[in-house]
Design a protein around this motif. Structure first.
Motif, PDB file in Angstrom:
ATOM      1  N   SER A 197       0.845  -1.185   0.000  1.00 24.93           N
ATOM      2  CA  SER A 197       0.000   0.000   0.000  1.00 24.93           C
ATOM      3  C   SER A 197       0.884   1.239   0.000  1.00 24.93           C
ATOM      4  O   SER A 197       2.101   1.149   0.101  1.00 24.93           O
ATOM      5  N   LEU A 202       3.261   0.953   9.643  1.00 26.74           N
ATOM      6  CA  LEU A 202       1.992   0.717  10.327  1.00 26.74           C
ATOM      7  C   LEU A 202       2.113   1.165  11.768  1.00 26.74           C
ATOM      8  O   LEU A 202       3.176   1.027  12.385  1.00 26.74           O
ATOM      9  N   GLU A 243      -2.726  -0.569  13.951  1.00 29.34           N
ATOM     10  CA  GLU A 243      -2.971  -1.122  12.620  1.00 29.34           C
ATOM     11  C   GLU A 243      -2.402  -2.535  12.493  1.00 29.34           C
ATOM     12  O   GLU A 243      -3.056  -3.432  11.952  1.00 29.34           O
ATOM     13  N   LEU A 244      -1.191  -2.729  13.009  1.00 27.78           N
ATOM     14  CA  LEU A 244      -0.589  -4.056  12.934  1.00 27.78           C
ATOM     15  C   LEU A 244      -1.343  -5.049  13.818  1.00 27.78           C
ATOM     16  O   LEU A 244      -1.590  -6.187  13.414  1.00 27.78           O
ATOM     17  N   ASP A 302      -4.454  -5.005  14.537  1.00 25.16           N
ATOM     18  CA  ASP A 302      -5.689  -5.350  13.816  1.00 25.16           C
ATOM     19  C   ASP A 302      -5.411  -6.374  12.721  1.00 25.16           C
ATOM     20  O   ASP A 302      -6.151  -7.347  12.572  1.00 25.16           O
ATOM     21  N   GLN A 303      -4.331  -6.172  11.960  1.00 18.64           N
ATOM     22  CA  GLN A 303      -4.005  -7.099  10.872  1.00 18.64           C
ATOM     23  C   GLN A 303      -3.650  -8.487  11.388  1.00 18.64           C
ATOM     24  O   GLN A 303      -3.982  -9.496  10.779  1.00 18.64           O
ATOM     25  N   GLN A 338      -4.661  -9.736  14.186  1.00 13.33           N
ATOM     26  CA  GLN A 338      -5.732 -10.164  15.085  1.00 13.33           C
ATOM     27  C   GLN A 338      -5.199 -10.427  16.492  1.00 13.33           C
ATOM     28  O   GLN A 338      -5.418 -11.484  17.085  1.00 13.33           O
ATOM     29  N   ARG A 345       6.383  -7.986   6.744  1.00 15.07           N
ATOM     30  CA  ARG A 345       6.129  -9.071   5.795  1.00 15.07           C
ATOM     31  C   ARG A 345       7.215 -10.139   5.881  1.00 15.07           C
ATOM     32  O   ARG A 345       6.939 -11.335   5.899  1.00 15.07           O
TER      33      ARG A 345
END
Length: 82
Positions: free
Chosen positions: A18, A23, A27-28, A30-31, A33, A66
């Motif tokens: 993106s 992040l 945000e991380l 949330d990604q 979980q 990643r």
């Protein structure tokens, strides 16, 4: 000879990301979980995704996350990392 880490870097950087290069912890979380406090625990004890401090703010470089995530991949339960 190509190492697993080299392979993970090649995969992680081969696909477009993106427009965000970093992040936030939220945000991380949330990604992944998980929770922000779980990420804080990983930062404290080590073994979590790479992060940087900008002042008092913690940020996670997308490409480094990643690579870290790919390095966590396992093919069976109980398998340990490198």
């Amino acid at each position: 000879m190509t190492t697993n880490k080299d392979h993970a870097v090649n995969i992680a950087t081969a696909f477009p990301i993106s427009s965000k290069e970093f992040l936030t912890a939220q945000e991380l979380a949330d990604q992944l979980q998980t929770t922000v406090s779980a990420l804080a625990s990983l930062r404290s004890r080590g073994g979590g995704p790479p992060f940087v401090h900008v002042g008092r703010t913690v940020s996670y470089p997308v490409v480094a996350v990643r690579v870290w995530a790919l390095q966590q991949a396992r093919t069976r339960t109980g398998e340990r990392g490198d």
